[in-house]
Write a protein that holds these residues in place. Structure first.
Motif, short mmCIF file in Angstrom:
data_model
loop_
_atom_site.label_atom_id
_atom_site.label_comp_id
_atom_site.label_asym_id
_atom_site.label_seq_id
_atom_site.Cartn_x
_atom_site.Cartn_y
_atom_site.Cartn_z
N SER A 58 0.85 -1.19 0.00
CA SER A 58 0.00 0.00 0.00
C SER A 58 0.88 1.24 0.00
O SER A 58 2.04 1.20 0.44
N GLY A 60 0.70 3.86 1.83
CA GLY A 60 1.04 4.26 3.18
C GLY A 60 2.16 3.42 3.76
O GLY A 60 3.07 3.93 4.43
N LYS A 61 2.11 2.12 3.50
CA LYS A 61 3.15 1.22 4.02
C LYS A 61 4.49 1.52 3.35
O LYS A 61 5.54 1.55 4.01
N THR A 63 5.41 4.37 2.14
CA THR A 63 5.86 5.66 2.67
C THR A 63 6.55 5.48 4.02
O THR A 63 7.58 6.09 4.29
N SER A 64 5.98 4.62 4.87
CA SER A 64 6.60 4.33 6.17
C SER A 64 7.99 3.73 5.98
O SER A 64 8.94 4.09 6.69
N TYR A 82 1.02 11.17 -0.31
CA TYR A 82 2.22 10.53 0.23
C TYR A 82 3.51 11.02 -0.46
O TYR A 82 4.49 11.34 0.22
N ASN A 133 -7.66 -0.42 3.52
CA ASN A 133 -7.53 0.40 4.72
C ASN A 133 -7.39 1.87 4.35
O ASN A 133 -6.38 2.27 3.75
N GLU A 135 -6.56 4.29 6.01
CA GLU A 135 -5.43 4.94 6.68
C GLU A 135 -4.16 4.87 5.82
O GLU A 135 -3.28 5.72 5.94
N THR A 136 -4.07 3.86 4.96
CA THR A 136 -2.85 3.68 4.17
C THR A 136 -3.10 3.56 2.67
O THR A 136 -2.16 3.68 1.89
N GLU A 164 -5.21 -4.76 4.01
CA GLU A 164 -4.00 -3.95 4.16
C GLU A 164 -3.73 -3.12 2.92
O GLU A 164 -3.15 -2.05 2.99
N SER A 165 -4.15 -3.65 1.76
CA SER A 165 -3.92 -2.96 0.49
C SER A 165 -4.98 -3.39 -0.50
O SER A 165 -5.83 -4.24 -0.21
#
Length: 251
Positions: A58, A60-61, A63-64, A82, A133, A135-136, A164-165
């Motif tokens: 994803s 977001g993941k 990017t983390s 992002y 999700n 959020e991500t 998750e994605s």
């Protein structure tokens, strides 16, 4: 930008199938772009010694991982937020550029295309609804916006099953573990999933545009990867790449 601990960095290199860090560039790819990227990779590598390794997750993941120092060279995101965040925090020297706009769909393994609507999700026969999700995953945020715009969110929020994605959400849908779910048009147009169920396109008037941007990361400034990274990044905006994006429903 920080580098990963030696052990983690070695893992990335092994995943890339490289004998040396300079053999391939690593492209962090949002899950909704994974099938498109396979074709773009094949076109980019055709008749060339340049090669890439694709890491899918994803936005977001990814990017983390970039924040933590993952040695990615190019980031192909599912949104603009992002990449903008990474740029503002010094992770890139140039602003991200939009390469395409995505399309949100409602998808089901067993429900017919004519029956698939946002309103029908409130029906009691629909027990579980898969959604990336929010959020991500940008497509998850767009799905929430669409549900709220259609005045359905409060009726269905207890049914939502978060993946998750995009990729995990697609698994929920195609396995039949949920009655319906939200995903990207590019996923259902891929050869691997084209015949797996029915879908309907969600009007983009119900959510913010899903503009997707790419970013040439500062990590790639280390020679000799820089020239290959720049070459691939520019290729994403070429006519050949645009034709592949259109094939998968991107605008």
């Amino acid at each position: 930008m920080q580098f990963l601990r030696p052990l983690t960095f070695l893992l990335f290199i092994l995943l890339a199938g490289c004998s040396k860090p300079s053999d391939k560039i690593i492209v962090a790819t949002a899950a909704n772009v994974q099938y498109v990227m396979k074709e773009i990779q094949a076109e980019f590598e055709k008749g060339s010694t340049d090669s890439i390794h694709i890491v899918v997750a994803s936005s977001g993941k990814l990017t983390s991982q970039i924040r933590e120092g993952a040695p990615f060279d190019v980031f192909v995101s599912a949104d603009t937020r992002y990449p903008e965040e990474i740029f503002k925090n010094g992770g890139a020297e140039e602003k991200p550029k939009v390469y395409a706009s995505g399309t949100l769909i409602l998808w089901s393994k067993n429900i017919s295309e004519n029956e698939l609507t946002l309103a029908m999700l409130a029906d009691e026969k629909i027990r579980k609804i898969a959604i990336p999700n929010p959020e991500t995953a940008p497509y998850g945020r767009a799905a929430i916006e669409a549900l709220k715009a259609a005045n359905v969110f409060e009726k269905v929020k207890s049914k939502l099953v978060y993946g998750e994605s995009i990729a995990q959400t697609a698994q929920y849908i195609t396995s039949g573990s949920v009655e319906a779910g939200f995903n990207a048009l590019s996923i259902v147009l891929a050869p691997e999933t084209k015949q797996k169920g029915n879908y309907t396109i969600i009007s983009d008037s119900l959510h913010h545009p899903i503009q997707q941007a790419a970013l040439l990361l500062k990590h790639t400034n280390t020679s000799p990867k820089k020239s290959i990274s720049e070459k691939f990044y520019n290729f994403l905006y070429s006519e050949k790449a645009k034709a592949i994006f259109r094939k998968y429903g991107y605008r």
